[in-house]
Design a protein around this motif. Structure first.
Motif, PDB file in Angstrom:
ATOM      1  N   ARG A   1     -27.437 -13.951 -14.356  1.00  0.00           N
ATOM      2  CA  ARG A   1     -26.821 -15.191 -14.812  1.00  0.00           C
ATOM      3  C   ARG A   1     -26.454 -16.060 -13.611  1.00  0.00           C
ATOM      4  O   ARG A   1     -26.232 -15.549 -12.520  1.00  0.00           O
ATOM      5  CB  ARG A   1     -25.552 -14.876 -15.602  1.00  0.00           C
ATOM      6  N   SER A   2     -26.370 -17.360 -13.855  1.00  0.00           N
ATOM      7  CA  SER A   2     -25.918 -18.267 -12.809  1.00  0.00           C
ATOM      8  C   SER A   2     -24.556 -17.791 -12.309  1.00  0.00           C
ATOM      9  O   SER A   2     -23.708 -17.391 -13.112  1.00  0.00           O
ATOM     10  CB  SER A   2     -25.767 -19.678 -13.365  1.00  0.00           C
ATOM     11  N   ASN A   3     -24.375 -17.797 -10.995  1.00  0.00           N
ATOM     12  CA  ASN A   3     -23.098 -17.452 -10.385  1.00  0.00           C
ATOM     13  C   ASN A   3     -22.796 -15.943 -10.358  1.00  0.00           C
ATOM     14  O   ASN A   3     -21.712 -15.543  -9.943  1.00  0.00           O
ATOM     15  CB  ASN A   3     -21.951 -18.188 -11.101  1.00  0.00           C
ATOM     16  N   ALA A   4     -23.742 -15.122 -10.826  1.00  0.00           N
ATOM     17  CA  ALA A   4     -23.513 -13.670 -10.828  1.00  0.00           C
ATOM     18  C   ALA A   4     -23.385 -13.147  -9.393  1.00  0.00           C
ATOM     19  O   ALA A   4     -22.649 -12.183  -9.143  1.00  0.00           O
ATOM     20  CB  ALA A   4     -24.649 -12.958 -11.551  1.00  0.00           C
ATOM     21  N   GLY A   5     -24.116 -13.766  -8.481  1.00  0.00           N
ATOM     22  CA  GLY A   5     -24.077 -13.316  -7.086  1.00  0.00           C
ATOM     23  C   GLY A   5     -25.442 -12.951  -6.526  1.00  0.00           C
ATOM     24  O   GLY A   5     -25.542 -12.190  -5.564  1.00  0.00           O
ATOM     25  N   LYS A   6     -26.513 -13.520  -7.114  1.00  0.00           N
ATOM     26  CA  LYS A   6     -27.887 -13.202  -6.682  1.00  0.00           C
ATOM     27  C   LYS A   6     -28.143 -13.615  -5.228  1.00  0.00           C
ATOM     28  O   LYS A   6     -28.638 -12.836  -4.437  1.00  0.00           O
ATOM     29  CB  LYS A   6     -28.914 -13.924  -7.567  1.00  0.00           C
ATOM     30  N   SER A   7     -27.824 -14.873  -4.916  1.00  0.00           N
ATOM     31  CA  SER A   7     -28.123 -15.371  -3.564  1.00  0.00           C
ATOM     32  C   SER A   7     -27.304 -14.616  -2.518  1.00  0.00           C
ATOM     33  O   SER A   7     -27.812 -14.276  -1.445  1.00  0.00           O
ATOM     34  CB  SER A   7     -27.858 -16.871  -3.482  1.00  0.00           C
ATOM     35  N   SER A   8     -26.058 -14.325  -2.847  1.00  0.00           N
ATOM     36  CA  SER A   8     -25.211 -13.566  -1.910  1.00  0.00           C
ATOM     37  C   SER A   8     -25.770 -12.175  -1.682  1.00  0.00           C
ATOM     38  O   SER A   8     -25.748 -11.656  -0.560  1.00  0.00           O
ATOM     39  CB  SER A   8     -23.784 -13.464  -2.461  1.00  0.00           C
TER      40      SER A   8
ATOM     41  N   ALA B   1     -30.808 -17.318   1.384  1.00  0.00           N
ATOM     42  CA  ALA B   1     -30.760 -17.889   0.033  1.00  0.00           C
ATOM     43  C   ALA B   1     -29.464 -18.701  -0.030  1.00  0.00           C
ATOM     44  O   ALA B   1     -28.438 -18.255   0.445  1.00  0.00           O
ATOM     45  CB  ALA B   1     -30.745 -16.780  -0.998  1.00  0.00           C
ATOM     46  N   ARG B   2     -29.524 -19.871  -0.591  1.00  0.00           N
ATOM     47  CA  ARG B   2     -28.306 -20.674  -0.662  1.00  0.00           C
ATOM     48  C   ARG B   2     -27.324 -20.048  -1.634  1.00  0.00           C
ATOM     49  O   ARG B   2     -27.696 -19.586  -2.696  1.00  0.00           O
ATOM     50  CB  ARG B   2     -28.636 -22.095  -1.122  1.00  0.00           C
ATOM     51  N   THR B   3     -26.070 -20.038  -1.311  1.00  0.00           N
ATOM     52  CA  THR B   3     -25.059 -19.566  -2.263  1.00  0.00           C
ATOM     53  C   THR B   3     -24.197 -20.756  -2.647  1.00  0.00           C
ATOM     54  O   THR B   3     -24.079 -21.719  -1.905  1.00  0.00           O
ATOM     55  CB  THR B   3     -24.170 -18.463  -1.666  1.00  0.00           C
ATOM     56  N   SER B   4     -23.630 -20.684  -3.826  1.00  0.00           N
ATOM     57  CA  SER B   4     -22.938 -21.842  -4.345  1.00  0.00           C
ATOM     58  C   SER B   4     -21.731 -21.452  -5.170  1.00  0.00           C
ATOM     59  O   SER B   4     -21.710 -20.423  -5.828  1.00  0.00           O
ATOM     60  CB  SER B   4     -23.904 -22.620  -5.228  1.00  0.00           C
ATOM     61  N   LYS B   5     -20.715 -22.289  -5.120  1.00  0.00           N
ATOM     62  CA  LYS B   5     -19.557 -22.081  -5.986  1.00  0.00           C
ATOM     63  C   LYS B   5     -19.766 -22.802  -7.317  1.00  0.00           C
ATOM     64  O   LYS B   5     -19.054 -22.586  -8.275  1.00  0.00           O
ATOM     65  CB  LYS B   5     -18.274 -22.580  -5.310  1.00  0.00           C
TER      66      LYS B   5
ATOM     67  N   PHE C   1     -21.874  -2.806  -6.308  1.00  0.00           N
ATOM     68  CA  PHE C   1     -22.262  -3.470  -5.059  1.00  0.00           C
ATOM     69  C   PHE C   1     -21.223  -4.527  -4.714  1.00  0.00           C
ATOM     70  O   PHE C   1     -20.515  -5.031  -5.591  1.00  0.00           O
ATOM     71  CB  PHE C   1     -23.639  -4.132  -5.247  1.00  0.00           C
ATOM     72  N   SER C   2     -21.146  -4.862  -3.446  1.00  0.00           N
ATOM     73  CA  SER C   2     -20.383  -6.028  -3.039  1.00  0.00           C
ATOM     74  C   SER C   2     -21.072  -6.695  -1.856  1.00  0.00           C
ATOM     75  O   SER C   2     -21.286  -6.061  -0.825  1.00  0.00           O
ATOM     76  CB  SER C   2     -18.951  -5.646  -2.637  1.00  0.00           C
ATOM     77  N   ALA C   3     -21.415  -7.951  -2.045  1.00  0.00           N
ATOM     78  CA  ALA C   3     -22.021  -8.712  -0.946  1.00  0.00           C
ATOM     79  C   ALA C   3     -20.964  -8.984   0.121  1.00  0.00           C
ATOM     80  O   ALA C   3     -21.281  -9.138   1.297  1.00  0.00           O
ATOM     81  CB  ALA C   3     -22.590 -10.028  -1.474  1.00  0.00           C
TER      82      ALA C   3
HETATM   83  N1  GDP Z   1     -15.748 -11.517  -3.923  1.00  0.00           N
HETATM   84  C1  GDP Z   1     -17.081 -11.652  -4.021  1.00  0.00           C
HETATM   85  N2  GDP Z   1     -17.621 -12.860  -4.302  1.00  0.00           N
HETATM   86  C2  GDP Z   1     -18.976 -12.948  -4.414  1.00  0.00           C
HETATM   87  C3  GDP Z   1     -19.816 -11.814  -4.248  1.00  0.00           C
HETATM   88  N3  GDP Z   1     -21.103 -12.215  -4.439  1.00  0.00           N
HETATM   89  C4  GDP Z   1     -21.047 -13.539  -4.693  1.00  0.00           C
HETATM   90  N4  GDP Z   1     -19.785 -13.987  -4.686  1.00  0.00           N
HETATM   91  C5  GDP Z   1     -19.340 -15.391  -4.927  1.00  0.00           C
HETATM   92  O1  GDP Z   1     -19.762 -15.785  -6.226  1.00  0.00           O
HETATM   93  C6  GDP Z   1     -20.213 -17.147  -6.225  1.00  0.00           C
HETATM   94  C7  GDP Z   1     -21.680 -17.220  -6.714  1.00  0.00           C
HETATM   95  O2  GDP Z   1     -22.496 -16.519  -5.796  1.00  0.00           O
HETATM   96  P1  GDP Z   1     -24.051 -16.842  -5.646  1.00  0.00           P
HETATM   97  O3  GDP Z   1     -24.594 -15.792  -4.731  1.00  0.00           O
HETATM   98  O4  GDP Z   1     -24.276 -18.260  -5.279  1.00  0.00           O
HETATM   99  O5  GDP Z   1     -24.561 -16.582  -7.153  1.00  0.00           O
HETATM  100  P2  GDP Z   1     -25.978 -16.912  -7.842  1.00  0.00           P
HETATM  101  O6  GDP Z   1     -25.774 -18.170  -8.638  1.00  0.00           O
HETATM  102  O7  GDP Z   1     -26.225 -15.750  -8.758  1.00  0.00           O
HETATM  103  O8  GDP Z   1     -26.998 -17.027  -6.768  1.00  0.00           O
HETATM  104  C8  GDP Z   1     -20.037 -17.645  -4.800  1.00  0.00           C
HETATM  105  O9  GDP Z   1     -18.801 -18.332  -4.730  1.00  0.00           O
HETATM  106  C9  GDP Z   1     -20.010 -16.378  -3.978  1.00  0.00           C
HETATM  107  O10 GDP Z   1     -19.276 -16.509  -2.791  1.00  0.00           O
HETATM  108  C10 GDP Z   1     -19.208 -10.532  -3.947  1.00  0.00           C
HETATM  109  O11 GDP Z   1     -19.839  -9.481  -3.803  1.00  0.00           O
HETATM  110  N5  GDP Z   1     -17.823 -10.538  -3.861  1.00  0.00           N
END
Ligand code: GDP
Ligand code: MG
Length: 217
Positions: A48-55, A67-71, A189-191
């Protein structure tokens, strides 16, 4: 010639880590006609969007802004391809779920992802990324069931485990484990903290077989 692996039966996080560190961006595509040639081994990261894929991809490849990460949820709207070596690629899929877009655009993206997952010969593995605090939403379950029917090797990653205590995240993993097929990989997992990185690298090692010298067909 690549030398044979020292222990062929066990997967090696170190070999996968070395391969993934070589990742470089090659292309973002928004139409099937733009797909790179269908060869070698691809692993896709979905969720899902914001799940944490890019991180996850950034941590996995040990590169801060690959990969770009986004809030802001829903900003990744394309299939993003990264090349590890000429025969191995990693794909960041557009986030499904609550993307803030019109119905038509949403249908277009879904068609793009579905077509890719359905027809791509190179696709060997699928990582399904879910927020450990909100796992197995309807769209996740649809994807997991559908990929299971296609016979695609899946690894479920419950990310942002750093947001929970150890006992809480272990309980969350157990709960999901009880609801999925025993052959599907599953981990916390934790990025942010790196928790679970070796387990994730081992899954990529099994898919990519970094010790194998692959040649184009
Ligand atoms: N605390 C924490 N925040 C995370 C983690 N992974 C992603 N985030 C945060 O979740 C938000 C969405 O992450 P992003 O990687 O852009 O998600 P994507 O939309 O699935 O690619 C960002 O604000 C990240 O900083 C994690 O393992 N721990
Ligand atoms: Mg993203």
């Amino acid at each position: 010639m690549t030398p044979p692996p020292s222990s062929p039966s066990s997967s090696s996080p170190a070999a996968a880590a070395k391969l993934l560190r070589q990742a470089r961006y090659i292309d973002s595509i928004h139409h099937p006609s733009q797909l790179p040639p269908d060869g070698g081994i691809e692993v896709a990261v979905a969720g899902r969007s914001n799940a944490g894929k890019s991180s996850l991809i950034n941590r996995l490849c040990d590169q801060k802004s690959l990969a770009r990460t986004s809030k802001t949820p829903g900003r990744t709207r394309q299939l993003v391809f990264f090349e590890l070596d000429p025969m191995r690629k990693l794909v960041d899929l557009p986030g499904y779920g609550y993307a803030k877009v019109s119905g038509d655009l949403k249908a277009h993206w879904q068609g793009l992802i579905q077509g890719y997952l359905d027809q791509r010969q190179a696709l060997q593995g699928l990582v399904v990324v879910m927020d450990i605090r909100h796992p197995l939403k309807d769209t996740d379950i649809q994807l997991i069931e559908w990929a299971g029917q296609r016979g695609l090797s899946q690894h479920l990653v419950l990310t942002k485990a750093d947001k929970l205590s150890r006992s809480q995240w272990m309980r969350a993993v157990d709960k999901v484990r009880g609801k999925i097929h025993p052959q599907v990989g599953l981990q916390a997992f934790s990025a942010t903290s790196g928790l679970g990185i070796d387990e994730l690298l081992a899954a990529f090692d099994r898919w990519y077989q970094p010790h194998m010298n692959l040649t184009a067909p």
